[in-house]
Each structure stands twice: as C-alpha cells, then as structure tokens.
Design a protein around this motif. Structure first.
Motif, mmCIF file in Angstrom:
data_model
loop_
_atom_site.group_PDB
_atom_site.id
_atom_site.type_symbol
_atom_site.label_atom_id
_atom_site.label_comp_id
_atom_site.label_asym_id
_atom_site.label_seq_id
_atom_site.Cartn_x
_atom_site.Cartn_y
_atom_site.Cartn_z
ATOM 1 N N ALA A 16 32.332 24.502 48.861
ATOM 2 C CA ALA A 16 33.579 23.741 48.997
ATOM 3 C C ALA A 16 33.545 22.535 48.056
ATOM 4 O O ALA A 16 34.546 22.218 47.398
ATOM 5 N N LEU A 17 32.393 21.895 47.971
ATOM 6 C CA LEU A 17 32.243 20.777 47.028
ATOM 7 C C LEU A 17 32.368 21.257 45.582
ATOM 8 O O LEU A 17 33.000 20.601 44.753
ATOM 9 N N LEU A 18 31.773 22.408 45.279
ATOM 10 C CA LEU A 18 31.874 22.963 43.919
ATOM 11 C C LEU A 18 33.329 23.218 43.540
ATOM 12 O O LEU A 18 33.745 22.931 42.410
ATOM 13 N N MET A 19 34.109 23.773 44.460
ATOM 14 C CA MET A 19 35.508 24.093 44.158
ATOM 15 C C MET A 19 36.317 22.835 43.872
ATOM 16 O O MET A 19 37.295 22.872 43.146
ATOM 17 N N ARG A 20 35.887 21.705 44.411
ATOM 18 C CA ARG A 20 36.570 20.440 44.126
ATOM 19 C C ARG A 20 36.093 19.820 42.808
ATOM 20 O O ARG A 20 36.843 19.129 42.134
ATOM 21 N N ARG A 21 34.825 20.061 42.461
ATOM 22 C CA ARG A 21 34.240 19.437 41.272
ATOM 23 C C ARG A 21 34.463 20.239 39.989
ATOM 24 O O ARG A 21 34.626 19.661 38.914
ATOM 25 N N LEU A 22 34.416 21.561 40.076
ATOM 26 C CA LEU A 22 34.467 22.385 38.863
ATOM 27 C C LEU A 22 35.736 22.208 38.031
ATOM 28 O O LEU A 22 35.655 22.226 36.800
ATOM 29 N N PRO A 23 36.902 22.021 38.638
ATOM 30 C CA PRO A 23 38.087 21.821 37.796
ATOM 31 C C PRO A 23 37.971 20.609 36.860
ATOM 32 O O PRO A 23 38.570 20.588 35.791
ATOM 33 N N ARG A 24 37.193 19.619 37.260
ATOM 34 C CA ARG A 24 37.012 18.434 36.418
ATOM 35 C C ARG A 24 35.935 18.645 35.365
ATOM 36 O O ARG A 24 35.815 17.851 34.439
ATOM 37 N N ARG A 25 35.134 19.686 35.505
ATOM 38 C CA ARG A 25 34.002 19.909 34.608
ATOM 39 C C ARG A 25 34.248 20.988 33.563
ATOM 40 O O ARG A 25 33.507 21.106 32.608
ATOM 41 N N LEU A 26 35.264 21.795 33.762
ATOM 42 C CA LEU A 26 35.558 22.887 32.837
ATOM 43 C C LEU A 26 36.805 22.563 32.029
ATOM 44 O O LEU A 26 37.746 21.960 32.553
ATOM 45 N N ILE A 27 36.822 22.988 30.795
ATOM 46 C CA ILE A 27 38.030 22.840 29.986
ATOM 47 C C ILE A 27 39.116 23.666 30.679
ATOM 48 O O ILE A 27 38.902 24.841 30.986
ATOM 49 N N PRO A 28 40.274 23.063 30.959
ATOM 50 C CA PRO A 28 41.290 23.746 31.768
ATOM 51 C C PRO A 28 41.732 25.105 31.232
ATOM 52 O O PRO A 28 41.890 26.041 31.992
ATOM 53 N N GLY A 60 40.635 46.422 42.699
ATOM 54 C CA GLY A 60 40.684 46.845 41.298
ATOM 55 C C GLY A 60 40.557 45.693 40.314
ATOM 56 O O GLY A 60 40.514 45.917 39.109
ATOM 57 N N ILE A 61 40.499 44.475 40.804
ATOM 58 C CA ILE A 61 40.337 43.313 39.937
ATOM 59 C C ILE A 61 38.837 43.104 39.727
ATOM 60 O O ILE A 61 38.083 43.083 40.693
ATOM 61 N N PRO A 62 38.380 42.965 38.478
ATOM 62 C CA PRO A 62 36.954 42.726 38.256
ATOM 63 C C PRO A 62 36.464 41.544 39.099
ATOM 64 O O PRO A 62 37.044 40.461 39.052
ATOM 65 N N SER A 63 35.394 41.778 39.881
ATOM 66 C CA SER A 63 34.966 40.791 40.872
ATOM 67 C C SER A 63 33.453 40.708 40.992
ATOM 68 O O SER A 63 32.745 41.686 40.760
ATOM 69 N N VAL A 64 33.007 39.516 41.408
ATOM 70 C CA VAL A 64 31.596 39.275 41.683
ATOM 71 C C VAL A 64 31.514 38.171 42.723
ATOM 72 O O VAL A 64 32.471 37.402 42.911
ATOM 73 N N PHE A 65 30.361 38.094 43.392
ATOM 74 C CA PHE A 65 30.102 37.048 44.378
ATOM 75 C C PHE A 65 28.802 36.363 44.007
ATOM 76 O O PHE A 65 27.821 37.029 43.692
ATOM 77 N N VAL A 66 28.801 35.035 44.066
ATOM 78 C CA VAL A 66 27.612 34.248 43.769
ATOM 79 C C VAL A 66 27.246 33.458 45.023
ATOM 80 O O VAL A 66 28.048 32.658 45.514
ATOM 81 N N HIS A 67 26.046 33.719 45.538
ATOM 82 C CA HIS A 67 25.539 32.963 46.678
ATOM 83 C C HIS A 67 24.693 31.794 46.187
ATOM 84 O O HIS A 67 23.919 31.954 45.246
ATOM 85 N N VAL A 68 24.868 30.665 46.832
ATOM 86 C CA VAL A 68 24.037 29.493 46.546
ATOM 87 C C VAL A 68 23.356 29.078 47.842
ATOM 88 O O VAL A 68 23.841 29.387 48.939
ATOM 89 N N PRO A 69 22.233 28.371 47.743
ATOM 90 C CA PRO A 69 21.565 27.897 48.955
ATOM 91 C C PRO A 69 22.288 26.680 49.536
ATOM 92 O O PRO A 69 23.110 26.060 48.859
ATOM 93 N N PRO A 70 21.958 26.334 50.777
ATOM 94 C CA PRO A 70 22.501 25.092 51.332
ATOM 95 C C PRO A 70 21.966 23.887 50.553
ATOM 96 O O PRO A 70 20.960 23.996 49.850
ATOM 97 N N LEU A 71 22.631 22.785 50.698
ATOM 98 C CA LEU A 71 22.172 21.550 50.057
ATOM 99 C C LEU A 71 20.875 21.071 50.701
ATOM 100 O O LEU A 71 20.621 21.345 51.876
ATOM 101 N N PRO A 72 20.063 20.351 49.935
ATOM 102 C CA PRO A 72 18.816 19.830 50.502
ATOM 103 C C PRO A 72 19.087 18.839 51.637
ATOM 104 O O PRO A 72 20.094 18.137 51.627
ATOM 105 N N PHE A 101 32.284 32.190 45.325
ATOM 106 C CA PHE A 101 31.065 31.434 45.571
ATOM 107 C C PHE A 101 30.952 31.224 47.073
ATOM 108 O O PHE A 101 31.940 30.900 47.730
ATOM 109 N N GLY A 102 29.749 31.389 47.598
ATOM 110 C CA GLY A 102 29.520 31.169 49.019
ATOM 111 C C GLY A 102 28.101 30.700 49.261
ATOM 112 O O GLY A 102 27.223 30.871 48.414
#
Length: 181
Positions: free
Chosen positions: A5-17, A141-153, A55-56
């Motif tokens: 959830a934090l990544l989804m808020r931060r990534l728009p500011r970090r990637l070229i739109p 039918g849409i190309p898809s993938v899932f990325v799992h991340v660990p919990p925060l420290p 992402f999950g």
C-alpha cells in the motif's frame, strides 16, 4: 502496515509518468474475496491495460518473489479483511489446475536482481487473495504477473527489506515491463 500500500502511494512520484505512450496506474486493491472480483474486474474493463503487475505482501517471505503461476485453489480457512472466507476450494471449477504468469518472469527477475536485493522466482503464490487475483488477471487475457514482498522490518535488528529497498526493486521491474510493452 502493508508495504505494498505504501509502494502504491510512493511509486507514482518515483517513475516518469509517461514514456513512449506507456503510463502506469497505481491502485490499492481491497483485501477481500468480494473486492477481488468487483474492483479488479471494474479496473480491467475500465482501463483496458496493456499489462497488469500486482504487488502483495507475504508474511512468510524474506525476499522479493516473482510469481510464475497461479493455482486453481483457495484456502477456506483464513478469512479476508472483512471476515469472509472463500466460497469454494476451487477458484474456477472445471478449469485448469494452474495458469502461468504471462509477463516475462525471467526478465523481470533479472531486472529486480540489478537492485542488489534477494529476489526469487516462485511457483507458489499461495492459496489466498494474491493467488486468486493473479488467477483472475491471467484469465482475463491481459499479460499479468504478481510480485510478493516481505513485511516491513520490526525494529532495528530485523533484517527484512526496507520500504526503500522494495521500492528500488519495484521500479526496476516496472521499467522492464514498460521497456517490453
């Protein structure tokens, strides 16, 4: 808090739109069985995306895991955020046992490895909402993938990845997808 959830808020500011007409859209999905269908279907139909990257968080992982498949199973033991359980043990009765991720998982793995962080290809997205969401997206039918991340420290002696480290790997994964679309 869920690091994705934090990544989804931060990534728009970090990637070229927008690059070469490719734009990212970031959404925080509900962690409910009902939301899995209602919200994700509405987004897929309304946006008609060229690709979907979910992402999950997975509390049992200590690395970034790129899921190579989704299985046609759902746990009926663990309730979702609303307290509801999966209605059936199969996500789609009569369908295949597994579906392969439809984005280039090996290339995404190599992109994430460039972050210098521990990254793995995984054949087990679990049997909870992450797996079900990937199952639905691949089936659309849409190309898809899932990325799992660990919990925060938790605390200074916890060696799990920081949010900034996860963000670095996520950017490399998304830029690789943008390069390939």
């Amino acid at each position: 808090m869920n690091p994705t959830a934090l990544l989804m808020r931060r990534l728009p500011r970090r990637l070229i739109p927008e690059v070469r007409g490719i734009r990212f859209r970031f959404e925080i999905l509900p962690t409910t069985w009902a939301g899995r269908l209602d919200v994700t279907d509405r987004l897929r139909q309304g946006l008609s995306p060229d690709a979907i990257v979910h992402f999950g968080v997975d509390g049992s992982r200590r690395t970034i895991n790129i899921e190579t498949r989704a299985v046609n199973r759902a746990t009926r033991v663990k309730p979702d955020a609303s307290g509801a359980h999966a209605e059936t043990a199969l996500l789609e009765p009569g369908a295949e046992r597994a579906r392969a991720s439809t984005l280039p998982v090996r290339a995404l793995h190599q992109a994430a490895v460039r972050s210098g962080l521990p990254v793995a290809l995984s054949r087990d997205a679990g049997t909870y909402l992450c797996n079900a969401t990937l199952w639905d997206s691949i089936g659309s039918g849409i190309p898809s993938v899932f990325v799992h991340v660990p919990p925060l420290p938790r605390g200074r002696f916890d060696t799990r990845l920081s949010l900034q480290q996860m963000e670095k790997a996520a950017i490399l994964i998304l830029e690789e997808i943008r390069r390939r679309i």
